[in-house]
Design a protein around this motif. Structure first.
Motif, PDB file in Angstrom:
ATOM      1  N   GLN A   1     -52.937 -55.951 -29.833  1.00 58.86           N
ATOM      2  CA  GLN A   1     -52.856 -56.831 -31.001  1.00 58.86           C
ATOM      3  C   GLN A   1     -52.158 -56.162 -32.189  1.00 58.86           C
ATOM      4  N   ASN A   2     -51.965 -54.850 -32.110  1.00 60.25           N
ATOM      5  CA  ASN A   2     -51.368 -54.102 -33.223  1.00 60.25           C
ATOM      6  C   ASN A   2     -49.871 -53.906 -33.097  1.00 60.25           C
ATOM      7  N   VAL A   3     -49.278 -54.314 -31.966  1.00 59.27           N
ATOM      8  CA  VAL A   3     -47.896 -53.934 -31.672  1.00 59.27           C
ATOM      9  C   VAL A   3     -47.010 -55.161 -31.474  1.00 59.27           C
ATOM     10  N   ALA A   4     -45.824 -55.115 -32.088  1.00 59.55           N
ATOM     11  CA  ALA A   4     -44.838 -56.183 -31.930  1.00 59.55           C
ATOM     12  C   ALA A   4     -43.852 -55.839 -30.820  1.00 59.55           C
ATOM     13  N   LYS A   5     -43.177 -54.682 -30.961  1.00 58.83           N
ATOM     14  CA  LYS A   5     -42.159 -54.268 -29.995  1.00 58.83           C
ATOM     15  C   LYS A   5     -42.201 -52.746 -29.846  1.00 58.83           C
ATOM     16  N   ILE A   6     -41.627 -52.267 -28.729  1.00 64.65           N
ATOM     17  CA  ILE A   6     -41.577 -50.828 -28.476  1.00 64.65           C
ATOM     18  C   ILE A   6     -40.174 -50.439 -28.019  1.00 64.65           C
ATOM     19  N   TYR A   7     -39.607 -49.449 -28.672  1.00 62.86           N
ATOM     20  CA  TYR A   7     -38.355 -48.822 -28.232  1.00 62.86           C
ATOM     21  C   TYR A   7     -38.717 -47.484 -27.614  1.00 62.86           C
ATOM     22  N   LEU A   8     -38.469 -47.338 -26.307  1.00 61.73           N
ATOM     23  CA  LEU A   8     -38.760 -46.110 -25.576  1.00 61.73           C
ATOM     24  C   LEU A   8     -37.458 -45.409 -25.221  1.00 61.73           C
ATOM     25  N   ASP A   9     -37.421 -44.095 -25.392  1.00 60.83           N
ATOM     26  CA  ASP A   9     -36.192 -43.340 -25.140  1.00 60.83           C
ATOM     27  C   ASP A   9     -36.537 -42.091 -24.330  1.00 60.83           C
ATOM     28  N   CYS A  10     -36.061 -42.041 -23.073  1.00 61.83           N
ATOM     29  CA  CYS A  10     -36.424 -40.959 -22.147  1.00 61.83           C
ATOM     30  C   CYS A  10     -37.924 -40.694 -22.243  1.00 61.83           C
ATOM     31  N   PRO A  11     -38.725 -41.728 -22.043  1.00 63.68           N
ATOM     32  CA  PRO A  11     -40.158 -41.613 -22.328  1.00 63.68           C
ATOM     33  C   PRO A  11     -40.945 -40.849 -21.266  1.00 63.68           C
ATOM     34  N   LEU A  12     -41.958 -40.160 -21.726  1.00 63.80           N
ATOM     35  CA  LEU A  12     -42.965 -39.562 -20.860  1.00 63.80           C
ATOM     36  C   LEU A  12     -44.020 -40.641 -20.609  1.00 63.80           C
ATOM     37  N   LEU A  13     -44.057 -41.171 -19.396  1.00 63.09           N
ATOM     38  CA  LEU A  13     -44.967 -42.261 -19.074  1.00 63.09           C
ATOM     39  C   LEU A  13     -45.956 -41.881 -17.976  1.00 63.09           C
TER      40      LEU A  13
ATOM     41  N   LYS B   1     -50.239 -53.864 -17.581  1.00 65.12           N
ATOM     42  CA  LYS B   1     -50.739 -55.241 -17.695  1.00 65.12           C
ATOM     43  C   LYS B   1     -51.122 -55.641 -19.121  1.00 65.12           C
ATOM     44  N   PRO B   2     -51.921 -54.862 -19.848  1.00 67.61           N
ATOM     45  CA  PRO B   2     -52.265 -55.309 -21.208  1.00 67.61           C
ATOM     46  C   PRO B   2     -51.062 -55.407 -22.126  1.00 67.61           C
ATOM     47  N   ILE B   3     -50.056 -54.582 -21.909  1.00 66.00           N
ATOM     48  CA  ILE B   3     -48.850 -54.650 -22.734  1.00 66.00           C
ATOM     49  C   ILE B   3     -48.064 -55.914 -22.397  1.00 66.00           C
ATOM     50  N   ALA B   4     -47.910 -56.180 -21.102  1.00 73.22           N
ATOM     51  CA  ALA B   4     -47.188 -57.384 -20.677  1.00 73.22           C
ATOM     52  C   ALA B   4     -47.938 -58.651 -21.087  1.00 73.22           C
ATOM     53  N   ASP B   5     -49.250 -58.650 -20.913  1.00 70.26           N
ATOM     54  CA  ASP B   5     -50.042 -59.834 -21.260  1.00 70.26           C
ATOM     55  C   ASP B   5     -49.943 -60.163 -22.744  1.00 70.26           C
ATOM     56  N   ALA B   6     -49.764 -59.133 -23.581  1.00 73.57           N
ATOM     57  CA  ALA B   6     -49.648 -59.345 -25.025  1.00 73.57           C
ATOM     58  C   ALA B   6     -48.238 -59.752 -25.438  1.00 73.57           C
ATOM     59  N   ARG B   7     -47.347 -59.862 -24.463  1.00 68.70           N
ATOM     60  CA  ARG B   7     -45.949 -60.260 -24.712  1.00 68.70           C
ATOM     61  C   ARG B   7     -45.265 -59.298 -25.685  1.00 68.70           C
ATOM     62  N   ILE B   8     -45.546 -58.026 -25.514  1.00 70.84           N
ATOM     63  CA  ILE B   8     -44.878 -56.980 -26.300  1.00 70.84           C
ATOM     64  C   ILE B   8     -43.579 -56.629 -25.583  1.00 70.84           C
ATOM     65  N   SER B   9     -42.449 -56.925 -26.177  1.00 74.14           N
ATOM     66  CA  SER B   9     -41.176 -56.642 -25.523  1.00 74.14           C
ATOM     67  C   SER B   9     -40.789 -55.178 -25.709  1.00 74.14           C
ATOM     68  N   ILE B  10     -40.059 -54.664 -24.726  1.00 78.50           N
ATOM     69  CA  ILE B  10     -39.717 -53.251 -24.689  1.00 78.50           C
ATOM     70  C   ILE B  10     -38.213 -53.065 -24.499  1.00 78.50           C
ATOM     71  N   LEU B  11     -37.653 -52.116 -25.231  1.00 78.39           N
ATOM     72  CA  LEU B  11     -36.306 -51.599 -25.001  1.00 78.39           C
ATOM     73  C   LEU B  11     -36.492 -50.195 -24.445  1.00 78.39           C
ATOM     74  N   LEU B  12     -36.032 -49.952 -23.221  1.00 78.98           N
ATOM     75  CA  LEU B  12     -36.213 -48.643 -22.590  1.00 78.98           C
ATOM     76  C   LEU B  12     -34.858 -48.039 -22.248  1.00 78.98           C
ATOM     77  N   VAL B  13     -34.615 -46.864 -22.790  1.00 77.70           N
ATOM     78  CA  VAL B  13     -33.361 -46.138 -22.588  1.00 77.70           C
ATOM     79  C   VAL B  13     -33.675 -44.834 -21.868  1.00 77.70           C
ATOM     80  N   TYR B  14     -32.934 -44.525 -20.803  1.00 77.08           N
ATOM     81  CA  TYR B  14     -33.167 -43.241 -20.149  1.00 77.08           C
ATOM     82  C   TYR B  14     -31.916 -42.763 -19.434  1.00 77.08           C
TER      83      TYR B  14
END
Length: 299
Positions: free
Chosen positions: A184-196, A230-243
């Motif tokens: 509920q706290n997040v709108a969007k996430i930009y990930l760059d070579c992320p440690l996941l 799942k909780p991120i997708a269910d919240a419809r938080i869109s992601i930009l992922l660069v790697y």
């Protein structure tokens, strides 16, 4: 607050200016790293100390460490529960964007800043924040502190209810774990070579509190971001992922390339920028490109 003189080495490099060249003195404040990361005149902290009403508001509850200029914006640095935090306001003369949107670099606060779109967003009226909780590595305490920090930003400083997260490397671990626990706290996430996934690292050195509960197989550990889609997708938080395909620091096969299909399968919206010949660095995009800005601004 006194003025300081910092000697800048003027040169061009990948995000850091270490090349030899003309050396000259300019007024600036380099309290973050002691190293200026841009040519003279474009230093991340060039400018006289500033005083804004935001500093007064912060000072009512927290100890203000300093106020200065940061990429043209007015930065207030303060202590939040024992962690150094920043809030950067838009530059003087720039109107605050409607709704007070903001970006949050969750780790590596001074790394590759011009390449992440943050300076341009400040000029568009956005705010920018960070809090240095690296020693917690976004464990349960790190999650609590981060959520309390956001609550303060929203309720006391009036920033928009949802954050736009920037996750470079370890910051990707921070961003996705935070979003999974507080969607509920997040709108969007930009990930760059992320440690996941801690299993994607070349060795287990430097994992902080996680070493106390080391898993036999990190890839199967339910606490890893690759298993928290799942909780991120269910919240419809869109992601930009660069790697980068040539990343020798974090194995993308055990990080981004596990996360992406799982997030899509969970119904998540994700834009992937794959750069086959890139390594772990440099993060971000060439100055002048607006991929990150367009993503956050909804274009």
């Amino acid at each position: 607050m006194s003025r300081a003189i910092c000697f800048l080495k003027v040169g061009v490099g990948l995000g850091l200016v270490f090349a030899t060249g003309m050396v000259r003195a300019v007024e600036c404040h380099c309290a973050d790293t002691g190293v200026c990361v841009l040519p003279a005149g474009e230093c991340d902290s060039v400018g006289r100390p500033v005083a804004t009403s935001l500093g007064e508001v912060v000072g009512r509850k927290h100890r203000v460490i300093r106020q200065d200029a940061w990429y043209g914006g007015c930065r207030t640095v303060f202590d939040f529960e024992g962690y150094e935090a920043w809030v950067v306001e838009p530059p003087e003369g720039v109107a605050v964007a409607d709704g007070k949107p903001w970006t949050w670099t969750m780790q590596w606060k001074t790394a590759f800043v011009p390449r992440t779109g943050v300076p341009d967003l400040l000029k568009r009226g956005w705010h920018h924040v960070t809090i240095d909780t690296f020693r917690r590595r976004m464990d349960e305490e790190g999650l609590r502190v981060s959520a309390a920090f956001q609550k303060y930003l929203v309720e006391d400083l009036g920033l928009a209810p949802k954050a736009n997260l920037i996750g470079l490397s370890w910051g990707g671990f921070f961003s996705t774990r935070y979003a999974a626990h507080y969607p509920q706290n997040v709108a969007k996430i930009y990930l760059d070579c992320p440690l996941l996934n801690l299993g994607c690292r070349r060795g287990d050195v430097g994992i902080g509190p996680w070493k106390d509960g080391k898993a036999e197989n990190w890839t199967d550990d339910p606490r890893m971001p690759i298993n928290l889609v799942k909780p991120i997708a269910d919240a419809r938080i869109s992601i930009l992922l660069v790697y980068g395909g040539a990343d020798s620091v974090l194995d993308p096969r055990l990080s981004s390339e596990l996360f992406i299909p799982r997030f899509k399968a969970a119904g998540g919206e994700i834009k992937v920028v794959y750069r086959a010949l890139y390594g772990h660095h440099p993060h971000g995009f060439e100055v002048g490109e607006t991929v990150v800005q367009d993503f956050f601004c909804g274009r």
